[in-house]
Write a protein that holds these residues in place. Structure first.
Motif, PDB file in Angstrom:
ATOM      1  N   THR A 410       0.827  -1.208   0.000  1.00  0.00           N
ATOM      2  CA  THR A 410       0.000   0.000   0.000  1.00  0.00           C
ATOM      3  C   THR A 410       0.862   1.259   0.000  1.00  0.00           C
ATOM      4  OG1 THR A 410      -0.136  -0.122   2.406  1.00  0.00           O
ATOM      5  CG2 THR A 410      -1.959  -1.085   1.161  1.00  0.00           C
ATOM      6  N   GLY A 411       2.183   1.089   0.035  1.00  0.00           N
ATOM      7  CA  GLY A 411       3.077   2.243   0.048  1.00  0.00           C
ATOM      8  C   GLY A 411       3.832   2.470  -1.249  1.00  0.00           C
ATOM      9  N   SER A 412       3.552   1.663  -2.280  1.00  0.00           N
ATOM     10  CA  SER A 412       4.317   1.791  -3.518  1.00  0.00           C
ATOM     11  C   SER A 412       3.428   2.230  -4.674  1.00  0.00           C
ATOM     12  CB  SER A 412       4.970   0.448  -3.856  1.00  0.00           C
ATOM     13  OG  SER A 412       3.995  -0.574  -3.889  1.00  0.00           O
ATOM     14  N   PHE A 413       4.032   2.839  -5.685  1.00  0.00           N
ATOM     15  CA  PHE A 413       3.291   3.221  -6.884  1.00  0.00           C
ATOM     16  C   PHE A 413       4.231   3.238  -8.078  1.00  0.00           C
ATOM     17  CE2 PHE A 413       4.873   7.221  -5.122  1.00  0.00           C
ATOM     18  CZ  PHE A 413       5.381   7.877  -6.247  1.00  0.00           C
ATOM     19  N   ALA A 425       8.718   5.426 -13.634  1.00  0.00           N
ATOM     20  CA  ALA A 425       9.278   5.581 -12.293  1.00  0.00           C
ATOM     21  C   ALA A 425       8.670   4.601 -11.314  1.00  0.00           C
ATOM     22  CB  ALA A 425       9.054   6.996 -11.769  1.00  0.00           C
ATOM     23  N   ALA A 426       9.484   4.223 -10.319  1.00  0.00           N
ATOM     24  CA  ALA A 426       9.015   3.442  -9.183  1.00  0.00           C
ATOM     25  C   ALA A 426       8.981   4.382  -7.997  1.00  0.00           C
ATOM     26  CB  ALA A 426       9.972   2.292  -8.909  1.00  0.00           C
ATOM     27  N   GLY A 427       7.881   4.392  -7.247  1.00  0.00           N
ATOM     28  CA  GLY A 427       7.759   5.343  -6.145  1.00  0.00           C
ATOM     29  C   GLY A 427       7.465   4.665  -4.821  1.00  0.00           C
ATOM     30  N   MET A 428       8.019   5.243  -3.760  1.00  0.00           N
ATOM     31  CA  MET A 428       7.785   4.752  -2.408  1.00  0.00           C
ATOM     32  C   MET A 428       7.287   5.901  -1.555  1.00  0.00           C
ATOM     33  SD  MET A 428      11.234   2.545  -2.459  1.00  0.00           S
ATOM     34  CE  MET A 428      11.821   3.606  -3.762  1.00  0.00           C
ATOM     35  N   LEU A 429       6.088   5.749  -1.011  1.00  0.00           N
ATOM     36  CA  LEU A 429       5.455   6.855  -0.296  1.00  0.00           C
ATOM     37  C   LEU A 429       6.028   7.001   1.109  1.00  0.00           C
ATOM     38  CD1 LEU A 429       1.916   6.012  -1.596  1.00  0.00           C
ATOM     39  CD2 LEU A 429       3.096   8.208  -1.989  1.00  0.00           C
ATOM     40  N   LEU A 430       6.147   8.258   1.522  1.00  0.00           N
ATOM     41  CA  LEU A 430       6.601   8.553   2.879  1.00  0.00           C
ATOM     42  C   LEU A 430       5.359   8.959   3.669  1.00  0.00           C
ATOM     43  CD1 LEU A 430       9.588  10.638   1.567  1.00  0.00           C
ATOM     44  CD2 LEU A 430       9.731   8.359   2.565  1.00  0.00           C
ATOM     45  N   GLY A 431       5.513   9.164   4.951  1.00  0.00           N
ATOM     46  CA  GLY A 431       4.391   9.686   5.726  1.00  0.00           C
ATOM     47  C   GLY A 431       4.098  11.100   5.261  1.00  0.00           C
TER      48      GLY A 431
END
Ligand SMILES: Nc1nc2c(ncn2[C@@H]2O[C@H](COP(=O)(O)OP(=O)(O)O)[C@@H](O)[C@H]2O)c(=O)[nH]1
Lengths: 436, 302
Positions: A410-413, A425-431
């Motif tokens: 649930t934290g990746s896009f 792009a590969a993305g990793m969500l922060l708070g």
């Protein structure tokens, strides 16, 4: 030709009923021995095909090698590498009685951050090779940092070519100490350092007789025993993927929400909330392949039935009423840039997160991360191929997400170029915190 | 305390079901390629897991070379009837009659290569934007790096050097008009996984997967079923032999192996042994060498 092989035959891989699946990735600089190691694992677990082995033995004999050159088992990739063709991730498979393994094999070149990120995204474990003669080099650092950034739960440093340093304990201890210093910069908590020789097989599958001073597990023992059971059992997350509604009289009232559990445990009777609507109800039952089950956890693909007839569709997320993810459209993320056309602030992209597509605009590039030094370049104006950086972005509809550090699903896009449909792009969500 | 663990076969199943649902949600007009072979038989079971009790959100497509084993067609029709799903048969013979492809001549003639045109024509005719296939990455080297959602351009071609990176379980199902996807839910399965899953799920198979007596002839160190579509070379003789098939395709190019394995358990034992047997230990046993040969053939076959 005599072959350095395991003398104790392994049990035939008619796998145990409860054998598990471990995905791992391998990284190392060129010539650290990655191909040899993978060849060794395939060979000593007897997963290599006979015809491949015959080929490898033939070639080794013709080249006058002293032993069978196991690196040739992964020859396909090597040939491409030598021709300078773009290669990214190649997947290989082997099994022992206890586990089945998927190797995401990524080449170790300087410019291949993109491939390593790809291989790392699905991995439970990363093996980083270190040449015992050289100790930690810039690339070992980079590989470890990428594994850490991608939150691979388990990291192994395989200190290879111990035969070339006379199986020396002091050499190993010195490298181990350097690695311990490096580890302080990593998020990874489970780190194992193993002295091996991929060439002779020492401590790969067979315990080394030359290194009695090493009491720990062999590489394969470690791969077979690292814990795999679902770790995040507290945050129940179920992105709805597909609604099953048979158009038949027999199943007139059937309405199942199908998807893959992304975290936590769901049980019949649980009080749940559906996001983004916020409506609350109970789980009536959970099915797996048509059969009722009493608990669903990651990574199970199941169908959930709710007690009340509320409106739920693909892209919604089911969670526990008292433990909800973040819902928001102003996001902070680390991204890895994967295409030739650079990322620039104000860029617009399609964005896929869990089972939801939306559109996003990059509002800011906070900094570019130098993966070798760990330094942040805040003056960077763009991210180019293989670049890593921290960005702010705004989406047209809210995402229902957790910080990547808490939940890799649930934290990746991904970001997709709307003109070419290429994944860029590969993305990793922060708070939600603003960058410090 | 209860531990939450999933077996490797169920984990592979979870992944494949996820892939099927993701594809169904992202593409408007998918189809599932059903050959009657064991991999596509597994795909049908996975589709049941993904979509039942509703119908599949796609039809099944069989590219029929006209040179099938009778057992395959029988199985196909029975299975399709049981499932109550729609089957589209695309005939290579029709492509030949329409002049789209030219029948190969001579004793080594096969319709294997002609299938591609028939398939692409079928995709175009029905405007399919995705085709689900049963290919696995362990089949050959070139496939080791193929994506699960594999993009095909408007000519139906795969560009291995320009593939979309595939991250986490976030599949990019976007295509432009005229392009399509090939989707491979079994990418991460090995041959042994497929056999073990067939056993776990108690899925019946066409009888030719099990040892049976058959008229065969030998060519290039391979055994082929005697059939009306090949001409024997001068030195080739038909003989009776107990064999089974590891793959099922066009009769003209599908090799059989000598085997006494008459049950699923026996086949699995053989498949597992074929993988683990070291050279030397089994050199004398030509059954294993032939199994390896079969693998080699598959490399050229696909
Ligand atoms: N002495 C010794 N040589 C090794 C070892 N592992 C690999 N090599 C050799 O190092 C060279 C590079 O190995 P290779 O596996 O091709 O490296 P890669 O570039 O990381 O895939 C080859 O000549 C190998 O035989 C080892 O443990 N000991």
């Amino acid at each position: 030709m005599s072959v350095a092989v395991a003398t104790q035959p392994l049990p035939a891989p008619g796998l145990d009923e409860d054998s598990e699946l471990l995905r791992f990735t391998t990284a190392g600089s060129v010539d650290d021995g990655k191909s040899t190691l993978i060849g060794r694992l395939l060979y000593d677990t007897k997963t290599a095909f006979i015809d491949q082995l015959e080929h490898v033995e033939d070639v080794s004999r013709r080249r006058g090698d002293q032993r069978v050159n196991l690196a040739l088992l992964t020859d396909g990739l090597r040939a491409e590498r030598e021709q300078g063709i773009t290669i990214d991730v190649a997947y290989r498979y082997f099994a022992t009685k206890r586990r089945k393994f998927i190797i995401g094999d990524t080449p170790g070149h300087v410019q291949y951050t993109r491939n390593m990120v790809t291989g790392a995204s699905t991995a439970d474990l990363a093996i980083v090779l270190v040449d015992a003669r050289q100790g930690i080099v810039e690339q070992s650092r980079r590989h470890a940092l990428i594994a850490s950034l991608l939150r691979i739960p388990h990291l192994v440093f395989a200190v290879n070519k111990m035969d070339l340093v006379d199986w020396s304990e002091p050499t190993f201890r010195r490298i181990e100490a350097e690695l311990a210093a490096l580890a302080t910069q990593l998020h990874t908590t489970d780190i194992q350092v193993i002295p091996i020789s991929a060439l002779t097989g020492a401590n790969v599958v067979e315990r080394s007789v030359e290194m009695p001073w090493y009491p720990g597990p062999t590489l394969l023992q470690h791969l077979e025993s690292v814990p795999l059971a679902a770790t995040n059992l507290s945050d129940a997350r179920f992105p709805v993927q597909w609604v099953i509604r048979p158009q038949s009289d027999e199943h007139h009232d059937y309405r199942g929400y199908a998807g893959t559990v992304a975290g936590g445990v769901f049980r019949p009777g649980d009080e749940i909330t559906v996001l983004p609507s916020g409506l609350t109800t109970r789980i009536a039952r959970i099915e797996e392949g048509g059969r009722p089950i009493d608990a669903a956890f990651a990574p199970m693909s199941v169908t959930i039935h709710l007690a009340d007839d509320i409106d739920v569709g693909r892209g919604d997320l089911i969670c526990r009423a008292n433990n909800q993810p973040i819902v928001g459209q102003d996001l902070e993320a680390m991204v890895c840039w994967m295409t030739d056309k650079p990322l620039s602030p104000r860029g617009r992209y399609a964005l896929k997160h869990t089972t939801r597509w939306t559109r996003a605009i990059v509002t800011e590039l906070h900094y570019r991360l130098d993966i070798n030094s760990g330094e942040r370049d805040t003056s960077a104006q763009e991210l180019t191929l293989n670049g890593l950086g921290r960005i702010a972005l705004r989406t047209t509809t809210p995402l229902i997400y957790d910080p990547y550090a808490r939940n890799r699903t649930t934290g990746s896009f991904i970001l997709v170029d709307e003109a070419t449909n290429a994944t860029v792009a590969a993305g990793m969500l922060l708070g939600d915190a603003r960058p410090g | 305390m209860r531990t939450y663990r999933r077996t490797h076969l169920r984990t592979l199943e979870d992944e494949a079901v996820h892939i099927l649902r993701e594809l169904a949600a992202e593409r408007e007009r998918p189809c599932l390629l059903f050959s009657g072979g064991k991999d596509s038989i597994v795909l049908l079971r996975l589709a049941e897991k993904a979509f039942r009790p509703a119908r599949f959100p796609f039809p099944l497509v069989h590219v029929d070379t006209g040179h099938n084993f009778a057992e395959t067609l029988e199985y196909r029709d029975r299975r399709v009837a049981e499932l109550g799903e729609r089957l589209i048969v695309a005939n290579v013979q029709a492509s030949i009659d329409a002049g789209r492809v030219t029948e190969e001549q001579g004793p080594r003639a096969s319709r294997n290569r002609l299938q591609t045109t028939t398939l692409l024509d079928c995709i175009e005719e029905h405007q399919f934007d995705a085709a689900i296939g049963g290919a696995r990455r362990d089949e050959e080297r070139a496939r080791a790096k193929e994506r699960i959602f594999s993009h095909r351009d408007e000519f139906g071609q795969w560009d291995p050097k320009n593939q979309r990176p595939e991250l986490w379980s976030l599949y990019n199902g976007r295509v432009r008009k005229g392009e399509h996807l090939r989707v491979f839910p079994l990418s991460n399965w090995t041959e042994l996984d497929v056999w073990e899953y067939l056993r776990l799920e108690e899925i019946p198979l066409p009888s030719i997967y099990f040892a049976h007596e058959r008229d065969v002839f030998e060519r290039d160190n391979m055994l082929y079923a005697a059939n009306p579509f090949v001409t024997l070379l001068p030195n080739e003789r038909i003989r009776k032999q107990v064999v089974r098939f590891r793959t099922i395709g066009d009769m003209t190019c599908t090799g059989a192996i000598k085997s006494d394995a008459r049950t699923l358990d026996e086949v699995i034992a053989e498949v597992a042994a074929a993988r683990i047997t070291e050279r030397g230990a089994t050199r004398a046993d030509d059954r294993f060498t032939e199994a390896a040969m079969e693998d080699r053939k598959r490399e050229g076959y696909f």
